[in-house]
Write an enzyme that holds these catalytic residues in place. Structure first.
Site, PDB file in Angstrom:
ATOM      1  N   GLU A 191       0.826  -1.208   0.000  1.00 16.42           N
ATOM      2  CA  GLU A 191       0.000   0.000   0.000  1.00 16.42           C
ATOM      3  C   GLU A 191       0.860   1.258   0.000  1.00 16.42           C
ATOM      4  OE1 GLU A 191      -3.320  -0.655  -0.088  1.00 16.42           O
ATOM      5  OE2 GLU A 191      -2.705  -2.749  -0.062  1.00 16.42           O
ATOM      6  N   ARG A 245      19.823   4.150 -22.638  1.00 17.21           N
ATOM      7  CA  ARG A 245      19.955   4.355 -24.079  1.00 17.21           C
ATOM      8  C   ARG A 245      20.465   5.751 -24.422  1.00 17.21           C
ATOM      9  NH1 ARG A 245      16.071   6.384 -26.723  1.00 17.21           N
ATOM     10  NH2 ARG A 245      16.095   4.956 -28.479  1.00 17.21           N
ATOM     11  N   ASP A 304      18.379  11.634 -31.785  1.00 19.40           N
ATOM     12  CA  ASP A 304      18.366  13.088 -31.947  1.00 19.40           C
ATOM     13  C   ASP A 304      17.030  13.575 -32.467  1.00 19.40           C
ATOM     14  OD1 ASP A 304      20.874  13.293 -31.057  1.00 19.40           O
ATOM     15  OD2 ASP A 304      21.813  13.373 -33.026  1.00 19.40           O
TER      16      ASP A 304
END
Ligand code: ADE
Length: 247
Positions: free
Chosen positions: A122, A160, A175
């Protein structure tokens, strides 16, 4: 980059970390991942890690002691190997954290390492948030059973971005994604598939025109699907024109 993951379920990690980019990054020595089972830091003979919530209510709350002990053990080991443990931020994975976006992944990728805490049940005793975690991250506005899958997602998103992890071609791809826009459509062979054609422009051999078309598609797709992303992007006059004209 050194990645430490503190979890009640260490067995969940070898699969996702044993293939593709993450496997390669480890083999190249670009990242070093250590999985630390929380249970070994549990209390007493039964290695207890949770307890009933003060004030009552359903469910259990994770006790603070095992988390502190686990992080302290990691820090000690790091220091013993001659590195400065204070350079590794402690990040708690929780749906209440700041949202994992590309910019956040970049920010984390600039650190020498991370200590990731996978919360469960929880919730986690508030003192872990207040006095142990330096950052809290959510991977999205939905609740999972635990922080393990979110930690894996975070690791993949961050790793990455590290130099040398992606090959040159994949890096160029990165890019274009980091422009803040959604990627436009991609086509490969066959040129015609079940009567569905490839857009003529992509076959034109006109590189400048192809680049313009791709930018236009990315802009339009982003405006259509994720207008919120466009707010964070500086559109040039050329972009505004591309949005309005047909190539
Ligand atoms: N733990 C449970 N749900 C989560 C989420 N969406 N992000 C990060 N950690 C979580």
């Amino acid at each position: 980059m050194e990645l430490h993951i503190v979890t009640l379920f260490p067995g969940m990690f070898p699969g996702p970390f044993g293939g593709s980019i993450l496997k390669r990054a480890q083999e190249k020595g670009l990242i070093d991942i250590s999985i630390h089972g929380l249970r070994q830091f549990g209390l007493g003979r039964h290695q207890v890690v949770d307890d009933y919530p003060f004030g009552g209510g359903p469910g259990m709350v994770m006790r603070p002691e095992p988390w502190f002990a686990a992080v302290e053990a990691v820090r000690q080991a790091v220091a013993q190997e001659g590195r400065d443990p204070s350079t590794l931020p402690v990040v708690l994975l929780t749906p209440q954290g700041r949202l994992l976006r590309h910019q956040v992944a970049r920010e984390l990728a600039a650190k020498p390492g991370l200590i990731l805490l996978c919360g469960h049940y929880e919730g986690v005793d508030e003192r872990v948030r207040l006095h142990l975690a330096e950052d809290e991250i959510s991977i999205g506005d939905y609740v999972l059973t635990g922080g393990e899958l979110p930690a894996m997602v975070l690791v993949e998103a961050v790793v990455r971005l590290l130099p040398g992890v992606l090959g040159a071609a994949e890096g160029a791809w990165e890019d274009s994604l980091s422009s803040g826009l959604l990627e436009g459509p991609q086509y490969t062979r066959p040129r015609e598939f079940r009567g569905w054609d490839t857009p003529e422009i992509l076959l034109s051999g006109d590189h400048a025109l192809v680049a313009q078309w791709r930018r236009q598609q990315a802009l339009r797709r982003t405006r259509e699907r994720r207008p919120d992303l466009l707010e964070g992007v500086e559109l040039s006059r050329q972009d505004k024109k591309l949005l309005e004209t047909n190539l």
